[in-house]
Each structure stands twice: as C-alpha cells, then as structure tokens.
Design an enzyme around this catalytic site. Structure first.
Site: not given
Ligand code: SF4
Ligand code: SF4
Lengths: 503, 428, 263
Positions: B65-66
C-alpha cells in the site's frame, strides 16, 4: 444362499409402538415389509433393505429404526464387508454388478484438503448483503480479443461474437435424462433453473413436448444413442451438449432397460416401446478428434451457429490433452465430469475405478489450456461430486467457469443416496418412471427445494467471495493464489498448482 | 572485452554518442559506489533470485500500500522532480521506507528516438548476459552506468545501467515485428530468463528510477536533481509481506507506459495467469506489473481506446450494462466477456502515464483515494490533496474520480484535463 | 460482402422462380449451407449444386422441403438431420451420409463411405454401388417412421450394429453381373429391432440375431424396394431375376439384448 446372516442393514421395529398401520408396507418399493394377518404383525426382510429410509420417514409412530447390521462379516481392511458381499452377490447371479449414483471411494475428495484465503488488512472484505457481488457467468467461446470499428462517430464491435449463454450463478443443473428420472424431476429442475437464472441439462433422452416451454433455460444433450435428436430438438434449448463420456462410467455407453421404456419415454426418445435403449460406447461418427470437430460443426450448422456447443468428457488421465483438442475442435464449452459423478446405473467396477477426481483434472486442464494460450477462448464446466457452495468456490478458483450439480440437486428433491436408482424403483419417486412412484414427488415442493439450494449456495459463494475481497466471479476464476492445500503430497500440490497452507 | 572499452568503441563510431549527449548527465563517469560481487546471506534474501521465486510456477506476490503522486506540464515544459519529491515526501505516513520510485518523461532530450533501457544488475554475470543480448539484437547508441551517489538506506544497492538503443534493422525485418513489439519481446526475455537482471524501464525519452528506501533517499541516490522532465510519476511504498527488494518498487514501466498504484488486487493471480497467456512474464510479482501489462495489451496491442480499457480494468456492474442501450450493452458485454480476467478487483488507485498523457483512476468500489488538481499548465494527481496543496496552495480546479472513473490529462491537441467514464468524456 | 450478391453477377448463382443453380467451387460449407438456407427461405425448392467438393452437412438445417442435386463429391455428414429434404448425388458420398436423418431421401449415384445412416430415424437412402463400414448402425423406428437403406453393391462390417428398427437391404450386385461381392462380418451385433436383408452372401452375424430365409411377405417388400432402386438409377428392371432363396433375413432374437448382463 441368501446371505441373510450378514445383510447390510437390519430393520428394528418397536412392537409396542407399532400400530400395524402398514404405512411401511405401502411405502417400501423393495418389498422389505409385509403384513402377516395370521399373527397380526409386520414382518421385515432386512436383507432387501437399502437404507433408503422411506419407511422411517412415513412411520407415524416412529416405531422403525434402520441400522447397520452388527452381524457383519469378520472385519477386514482388505476383505471388508462390502467386498465380501459383492463376491457373494456375483457368485449368485453371474452378472456384472450394477449400482446407481457415484463412486464413493475413500481418499478421492480433494475439496476438503483445499482451504481458501480471506482478506485481512491489506485489502478489505466486501459485505455481500449490502454491496453487489456479481456471480453472473457467461459461457461460450470467446474471441482472443475485441476488435472495434468506428461507425456513426462511435466505436462498434467489428465482429459479432460467438453465441453464449449467461447464467446468474455459476451453478448449473447437470444432465438427467427422461428415463433415468421421471418427468416431474425434470420439470422441477427446469423450473428451478428458470427461477435462479441458470440452466438445466435435459440429458440424452430427448426433451418432452411438455418441457419445451422451458427451452430458454434448457441445454439439450446429444449422446451416441441420438435419442430424440432431430432439428427441432436441437433448436429447442439454448445450447447443445455432446456427451462423449460421463464420470460415473467413462468409456462405456449406457442402456435404459426395456422395462423402463414406457410409451411416453418411447415417444420422447423416438424408439419403440419396451426395447432396451442402448447408447453405444462411442459416437459412431466420432472416432477421433477431427471427427469430433465434424460433429460439433454439424450441430452448429443444424442450429445455424446460434447456439454454443459443449462437449462433455469424463475426467481421465489425459483429460488435459483431450480438452485442448476439444477446444481446438471448435467446442464453445468443455464439461469435465470427475470420478465422483453420478448416474442412474453403472457397472460398479467402472464407476468406482475409472477416471480421476475432478479437482486434479480441472487443475490440469486449466493449466494446459493456459500454456497453450487458449484457456480464455473456451468455458469450462466442472462436475462430479460438488457438495456445497465452498466446493463451487474451490472449483472456480482451480479454473472452472461454472459447475454442474446433479447429486446435490437430487438430495434437495428427497434422494437419500441409497444407490438403488438402477432398479427403477426409487422409493422417493425420483429415479423411477413408474407412474405411481413418480407421484411421490411433489412438483411445486421439489422445484422450490432445488431453487432454494441454488440460492443458498449462491449466497454462500457471495459471502466467500466477499471475504476474499472479490466482487466479480471472473476474478475468482483460476485464482489459485486464493487456495492452499493441507495434507497433500508434493505431486498433488504441483498438479493442483497451489501452495501448501502456511506458505 | 569489458563493457567500458566497448562503450568507447560506440562512442567513436557513433555520431550521436560523440556529441556531448545530455549535458546534465550522460557521459559522466561511474561513481563506483559500493558494489560487491559476493553478497552476505541477509542480502541474498533481499535480492531473491527469480528462479527461486518462479521455480514452483506459483509466484509469491508482493503486497503493498502506498502513496502516489503525479505531475504533468501540459505545455511539455520540463521541470525537475523537486516539487514531486516534496509532495510525495509529505505523505511519508503512507510509506515505510521500503520502496520508492520515480518515472520521468522527457528526461533524455538528446535521445528522443532511441529506446532507453534502465537495467538493474545484481551481479556481473547478469550484466554480461544482458549485454550479449543487447549487442546481438540492437544497435546500441550509448551504454553507461547510471550515475548514483551514496545515500542513507541505499547501502546495498545493486548496479544500474542504461542503454540507448535501436532495434537491429536486419533482425527487425526478419521478425516482421514492429519496433515496439521487438523491444517488448526482448524485455520479456531478459526479465524472464536472465537471473539477476531486471529491466526497469524501456521507453523512449523515459526513465524509471526506483529501489529500496524513502523517496528522498532514492532521489539522492539517483541524483535526480540533475534531470528535467515534463511529467513525473512518484511512488512511496508500504510493503506488507517481505523486505522490499529493488526490483519490486514502483513505478512499473513497459515502453513508454508507466504505472504506479496503491492498493491490493485480489484478482492478481487471475490477471497474471491471463496475461501469461499473451506472453507476458510477471517476474516482479507486483500488482503494478500486471496493471502495466494489462494496459499494454489493451491499449497498444489490441488498440482499445482508453475509456474502454478502463471499462475492462474497472468493469461496470452487470446491472449497469444491462440497462444500457443496445449497442453499448453489446460492446460492454463483449468487453467483459472477452477480458473478464483483466478486471482488477480489489482496492486500487492507479496513476498511469504515457508520453503526453497522464491518467488516474480508481477501482469500481472506490476503495482507494485519488485526487487531481489543475493549476495553469500543471496538472497533479495524488493520493492526498494536501500533497498537491503543499506545492500549489491555490488550484484552479480539484477533481476526484469516482468509482470506475478516470481523470485524464493530455498535452496533445486538444489539450485537456477531462473526466473519463465508459463511453463518456467530460472536460473539467 | 454478401455471398449471394457476389456470386450472382458472375453467373455462379442463377435463381429462376423456385429453381436455383449454384457453382459451389471454393465455397466453404458454412457459406454454402447458409446460402441454401437463405434460398430456401426465399422460396427456392430445387437447387442444383455444381462442382461440389468436400462441403459438409449439405442439406442440414433446412426448414422447408427442397430437392437438392449434388454434382461432385459432397463432404462428410451429407444430409445430417434432414427432415424431408431430398438429395440426389451424382458422384460418391463420403462418411456419415444421412447421419441422424429424420425424414427425406438420399440417392447416391455412386458409393457411400463409412457410417452411412447412423441413428437414422426415418426416410430412405439408396446407394447405387457400395456402402462402407457400419452401415445403418443404431437405426431406429418410431411411430409411423421407418428408415430404409438400400445398397446396390456390398456393405462393410458391423452393418446394423445396435440396430433398433428400420430396414437395410443389401443387394450385393456387381455391375452388370448378379454375383455376390460382399461378406460383411459382425452383422447386427447388439441389434434389437428392425430387419436386415442380404442377398447372396455368407452371414457372419452377431450374437442375439436370427438368420433365416425369407418368406413371401419379405420378398414382396424386397421386390418393391428393388423396383425403387432400379427406377432411381435407371437400370434395367430385372427384379424377377432375384429369387427368394438368394436372400437371408437378419432379425434380433430379442429386443432386450442386455437383459441379465447386469444385476
Ligand atoms: S409404518 Fe410404523 S407403525 Fe405403521 S406398520 Fe410400519 S412400523 Fe408399524
Ligand atoms: S434417486 Fe432414489 S434410488 Fe437413487 S439413490 Fe436417491 S433415493 Fe435412492
């Protein structure tokens, strides 16, 4: 020698509860119970009992219990009770053993050794009750790509796509012919299919004029016997299935014994009344894969290329290679029927020993078609031994587009898996064409129960998809990453294309 | 013969390379940063070998995720990545230093017609193998080590090289492939078969710089302040499964298509297995990789327009399709039927870029965030509005793509920022 | 472009009232059959096909009656599923001729390949010369329908396998001579209905069949079929040359061949 000593089941009747109402005498179709007026007692010939439980269900006072006979033959692992019984049966009759339903051998159920993934943190599960989860499947040949052309200042499809059928749930009702089951069973299935937006396969025995009105949800089958097959029949359903083989009896044909070929069945099958209806082992116009292509295209010509053509094979050792050939021969749908697949009657030796589990065959076929780059061009329907919504999810994750259910649908109708179908005397009014026995089945009730089953499983499937964070069935198809195995060998894991749990 | 001397040979025989190439960077000597041929055991886990990863045919997928950020100048005026870096860094809450990357467009103005290959090497053997392929199949205009400097958290960096090349003409004719097709086939071959080598980017006038670390570390390591581009895509990663590895960072690139994404695809394995049937080799085991290949297949190879490609990746619900008018329904049904396995299911927001075009879109349930902002000739896309506001406190317009909707910014006439939904485009 | 529009100007398709003449050179079966279905829908009832070579399923899927003359070598499954159409072939037919035919007529001025008349339920097939293996297997009769196959020459092994109804007559004629040219094996294996008449050959029959001489009744039937045969092929009428003791009749001994095999 009647082998009474070790009959498999015994009937226990609590005499104090029995009111001599004779319900059991009437209900039993195998002649177990009889009334002895001299003594004013009901007597039971336990050795004829198949444990179908019809009498127990109907005994108003609960006086009956059927139990396994404690007087079994000496317990062995190799020479177990069943093996000894079979030998005795054959010694008596000199015949090959015949039985109904599917192979029930141990160690052949892989579903139980497959576990599914669920979302935790990294992606959110979806709540199927409030959010849409799409279980619609489209079955039919797909072109490798969509080609577009500009027209009237917008893009249109360049080519018309091959015909397809569209089911609102990945659960279809498997082939059951008129003859193997009665018309009520077929009608209940057809109506349940309509209610659930899915399809019923009418099997190889033709389609009764009464049922043609359900054609929009019927798949018609063409087997080697070509019973009831004419242009009108082929066009009366939405798709045509060529039955090459079935899981319960790969490599052999079938026959409906003459006593079951009633007037009505003779009419639908278009054969004389009372004759054995034989399905030859092969289609005699299909001796090789190019002949199969010829038959596929004959059916397409006959239906003017408006209906998808499916080819059903039993899951055998080289199913992957065969499936690839079928795909290349022009079939739109491949149906794989595993060793657990059921039937109205099959030689026991063949039913229990020929073919392989659907899980392994399905995984192998899916992989092979992918290696050849043609998996997405055909649809795969898996069948043979699917018992629950979870089995359906696992089948799709292994690579199926949809599944056929047969036994489960029959159980919904009341079948107790007594395996006496081959006698045509099904006490539950299912695997029989006897007019009186057929009346034991209530059409409305049956239809409701089958539809309920499909709906319940579909709900389960949605819940499981939601828990995995998936909201289209396409994203489940062949998603092996969602599966893990327990208690499987390296080799089995390799064939299934999955990792071991914990990895 | 070692590469350096070969390089000199090119330089002397090639007019392009003889000019002071890119005044900013190309031609500078390799800094010889810390590089060893033998690695300690813990490093080895970090650079998992691809044959280990793919041996069983069942691939481990990297989950991440980012934070995403993208910036485009619609006049194609080139800028440094400084603003983008500031923006992505301000979203450091969303990353954990285990991966970051940048894709710059228009950064090689002196080689606009050559394919620029950015290659990561884990050892010299891989380099020799790759260079053999390149020498055989391409006319190499220039090959050099990508200049780097030591930075925090980039101690164990592998080696990075770049090559500017054109397909060998005779081979190209022989294979009757388009140059793009030709390059893609080599990229797939090298990424799939050469152990220890990964091609990070392969487009013309495009370069991807990525690895393990925070965005700032990576920018420092790759000396990004020395490049100028008219479009920058950045990504900071929060991988959840294993230690980050350099190849697994984003953005992911193929030809001039770059993709950075946030979220996780539950449909990964389905998407991957479908794409493998089309000859793609998914060696990076990331969602961005399959998204890139899916877009490449749809946009480039199957000539599907962007709005319909979106309808494949984030398909409309059957209910919506069923209620469309006849031709639209047929078209959408066909797309879903044929490309059902390319539907990206699960939460995602994606920034995808091609030359002159930046596009952002989200999954069909809108489970991940994405906002766009317009200010003059700049257009921004970001996971969080605050990141845009940091570099441009006032905006002419803020757009938020809804589920299954895309926002697209195009430099080419008609220059526009538009909201794109299936069969529909609306300028903002 | 529409096939019809492309063929007509070139003279390859001529339609005159309910008669059509078509040059099938190079046409794929799919095109040919679609065209025939279209012609049929437009009211054409007689079609003459020239230069047929290998096109399969000729006649399949037609919804209305049609007389089809085929010149050349039609492909496999000629007349599959036909329902009342009449097909006259001037040449040899390949495998699967009359497959699962429901009604109608197929007259082949030549020979047919293997599995002719498979699962045939009604209608008639006349073959001037020889038939291949597995002639008329699984033929069945039902209601008013009774399929009939008459072969002038010889037939291969397994004729009438699984036969459940209908009639097969094999005359065993060799051109110009009345001598017997065939000796099929496994005649009528698994047969449980219908009748096979064979002329002048030793019978190697399957289990469960009776092989007997013919009665006057049978001979009357044979005569009328032989007459039809000679009429179709414009041969000299020599029906009277056939005498009853040249024929044998094969019928099933039971309509339940599988009874007792399983318990
Ligand atoms: S049904 Fe029950 S109560 Fe009635 S006769 Fe049978 S055992 Fe007795
Ligand atoms: S269908 Fe009837 S006979 Fe067959 S197993 Fe079920 S209950 Fe028994």
């Amino acid at each position: 020698m009647r082998n009474r000593a070790a009959s498999t089941y015994i009937v226990l009747r609590k005499e104090d509860k029995c009111t001599k109402c004779r319900a059991c005498v009437e209900q039993c179709t195998y002649g177990v119970h009889s009334y002895n007026p001299a003594k004013n007692v009901i007597e039971s010939k336990s050795w004829l009992c198949s444990n179908c439980l019809r009498c127990v269900e109907f005994c108003p006072t609960g006086a009956l219990t059927i139990t396994r006979n404690p007087n079994s033959y000496r317990m062995g692992h190799h020479w177990n009770h069943e093996a000894i019984m079979d030998v005795k049966r054959q010694a008596e009759t000199g015949s090959a053993l015949l039985e109904g339903m599917g192979c029930d051998g141990p160690n052949l159920t892989y579903w139980d050794r497959l576990l599914l993934n669920a979302c935790q943190v990294t992606n959110p599960p979806i709540d199927p009750i409030r959010e849409p989860i799409e279980t619609r499947v489209i079955l039919g040949r797909r072109p490798p790509r969509v080609e577009l052309k500009p027209e009237n200042r917008r893009l249109m499809l360049k080519n018309e796509l091959a015909p397809y059928i569209c089911a609102e749930t990945p659960i279809l009702l498997a082939a059951m012919s008129y003859g193997a089951v009665n018309l009520r069973v077929q009608e209940a299935m057809a109506r349940a299919a309509i209610e659930c937006g899915t399809y019923f396969n009418c099997g190889e025995g033709g389609l009764h004029p009464e049922l043609r009105r359900y054609g929009s949800h019927i798949i018609v089958q063409v087997a080697s016997g070509r019973f009831g097959v004419d242009i009108e029949y082929l066009n009366s359903g939405v798709a045509v299935e060529i039955k090459i083989g079935q899981g319960a009896k790969p490599g052999i044909g079938g026959h409906l014994p003459g006593e079951k070929v009633t007037e009505d069945i003779a009419m639908v099958r278009m054969i004389p009344k009372g004759t054995d209806a034989l399905s030859p082992a092969p289609h005699h116009d299909v001796y090789s894969i190019e002949d199969l292509r010829q038959l596929i295209y004959a059916l397409k010509e006959a239906t003017e290329y408006k209906k998808p053509v499916a080819v059903k094979i039993a899951a055998v050792h080289n199913a992957a290679a065969i499936a690839s050939g079928i795909a290349r021969a022009g079939a739109d749908i491949i149906v794989l029927d595993g060793v657990r697949g059921s039937t109205g009657a099959a030689p026991k030796a063949i039913r229990d020993n020929m073919g392989i589990p659907i899980e392994l065959a399905l995984a192998a076929v899916d992989r092979r078609l992918r290696e050849e780059g043609i998996r997405s061009e055909v649809s795969i329907i898996a069948s043979g031994g699917i018992r629950s919504g979870a089995d359906v999810v696992k089948a799709i994750a292994l690579g199926a587009d949809a599944v056929y259910i047969g036994t489960a649908a029959l159980i919904a109708l009341g079948c107790t898996l007594c395996k006496m179908c081959y006698t045509g005397r099904c006490a539950w009014g299912i695997a029989t064409t006897d007019a009186e026995l057929s009346k034991r089945l209530n059409l409305e009730e049956g239809c409701r129960r089958v539809a309920n089953l499909i709906k319940a499983w579909t709900m389960e499937i949605k819940e499981m998809m939601g828990a995995m964070g998936i909201d289209t069935i396409e994203a489940l198809r062949g998603n092996r990453e969602l599966l893990r195995g327990v208690g499987l060998t390296e080799g089995e894991l390799r064939v299934l294309g999955i990792k071991v749990a914990g990895e | 013969m070692d590469w350096a001397s070969r390089k000199n040979k090119f330089s002397s025989s090639n007019t392009l390379a003889r000019q002071p190439a890119n005044p900013q960077k190309i031609g500078t000597q390799c800094r010889g940063h810390h590089r060893r041929t033998r690695r300690s055991p813990d490093e080895i886990t970090m650079f998992q070998h691809k044959d280990q990863r793919t041996a069983s045919r069942i691939c481990e997928k990297s989950i991440s995720s980012c934070a995403l950020f993208g910036l485009i100048n619609l006049e194609r005026r080139r800028v440094t990545c400084n603003e983008a870096l500031r923006a992505i860094s301000c979203m450091s809450e969303r990353g954990n230093g285990l991966g970051a990357g940048f894709a710059g467009y228009g950064i090689y103005p002196h080689f606009t017609d050559a394919y620029a290959l950015h290659v990561m090497y884990l050892d010299d053997k891989a380099k020799r193998k790759v260079e053999k392929v390149l020498m055989r199949d391409f006319q190499v205009l220039l090959g050099e080590e990508i200049p780097t400097r030591r930075a925090r958290s980039t101690l164990h960096a592998p080696a990075f090289w770049r090559y500017f090349l054109e397909p060998a003409r005779s081979k190209l004719q022989e294979e009757e492939a388009s140059p793009d097709e030709y390059v893609v086939s080599r990229v797939m071959k090298i990424n799939g078969e050469v152990e220890g080598a990964y091609i990070l980017s392969s487009g013309k006038d495009v370069g991807v710089f990525k690895g393990v670390g925070f965005p700032r570390d990576l920018a420092e390591f790759f000396r990004l302040e020395e490049y100028r581009g008219y479009m920058w895509i950045c990504h900071a990663r929060f991988p959840t499964n294993t230690v980050g590895w350099w190849g697994g960072a984003h953005p992911f690139n193929l030809l001039d298509l770059s993709v950075a994404h946030n979220g996780e695809l539950s449909s990964y394995d389905v998407n991957r297995r479908y794409l493998e049937m089309w000859g793609y080799k998914c060696v990076m085991h990331t969602d961005s990789e399959v998204i890139s290949y899916a877009l490449d297949l749809l946009l480039r190879r199957h000539a599907i327009p962007m709005d319909l490609a979106l309808a494949v990746l984030a398909p409309p619900y059957w209910d919506e399709i069923d209620s469309m008018k006849c031709e639209d329904r047929d078209l959408l049904t066909a797309l879903r039927r044929v490309y059902g396995e390319l539907a990206m299911i699960g939460p995602f927001s994606i920034i995808a870029a091609r030359h002159g075009e930046m596009i952002g879109f989200v999954d069909r349930k809108k489970l991940r965030p994405l906002v766009g902002g317009v200010r003059g000739e700049f257009f921004y896309l970001s996971s969080e509005e605050s990141a845009i506001r940091l570099i441009s406190p006032t905006l002419d317009n803020v757009v938020r793509p809804r589920a299954g909707e895309a926002v697209i910014a195009r430099c080419e006439a008609p220059r526009a920022v538009a909201m794109l939904s299936t069969l529909n485009q609306k300028e903002v | 472009m529409d096939l019809r529009e492309s063929l007509e100007p070139r003279g390859r398709l001529q339609v005159d009232g309910n008669v059509a003449l078509l040059d099938a050179t190079g046409l794929h079966y799919r095109e040919l059959n679609a065209l025939m279905r279209r012609l049929s829908a437009e009211g054409v009832e007689n079609v003459e096909l020239h230069n047929v070579n290998g096109q399969r399923y000729i006649g399949t899927g037609l919804k209305r009656p049609m007389n089809i003359i085929v010149r050349g070598t039609p492909g496999n499954d000629l007349g599959m599923f036909i329902n009342g159409q009449r097909i006259f072939v001037y040449g040899n037919a390949q495998d699967g001729c009359g497959n699962t035919m429901n009604d109608g007529l197929i007259v082949v001025h030549g020979s047919v390949g293997d599995v002719a008349g498979y699962a045939m339920r009604g209608g008639r097939i006349f073959v001037r010369d020889d038939a291949g293996f597995r002639l008329g297997i699984h033929m069945k009769e039902y209601g008013g329908k009774k399929p009939i196959i008459v072969v002038g020459g010889g037939a291969g092994d397994f004729l009438g396998e699984y036969m459940a109804g209908g009639l097969i007559l094999v005359l065993g004629l060799k051109e110009e001579k009345n001598e017997c040219v065939h000796s099929p094996k496994f005649v009528g294996v698994g047969m449980h209905g219908g009748v096979i008449y064979m002329r002048g050959c030793t019978i190697h029959a399957g289990k469960n069949v009776l092989v007997e001489g013919v009665e006057d009744e049978d001979l009357k039937l044979i005569r009328s079929l032989v007459e039809d045969y000679f009429n179709h092929f414009n041969l000299d009428l020599r029906v009277n040359d056939f005498i009853s003791d040249e024929f044998v009749k094969v019928t099933p001994s039971t309509s339940r061949p599988y009874m007792g095999l399983y318990r």
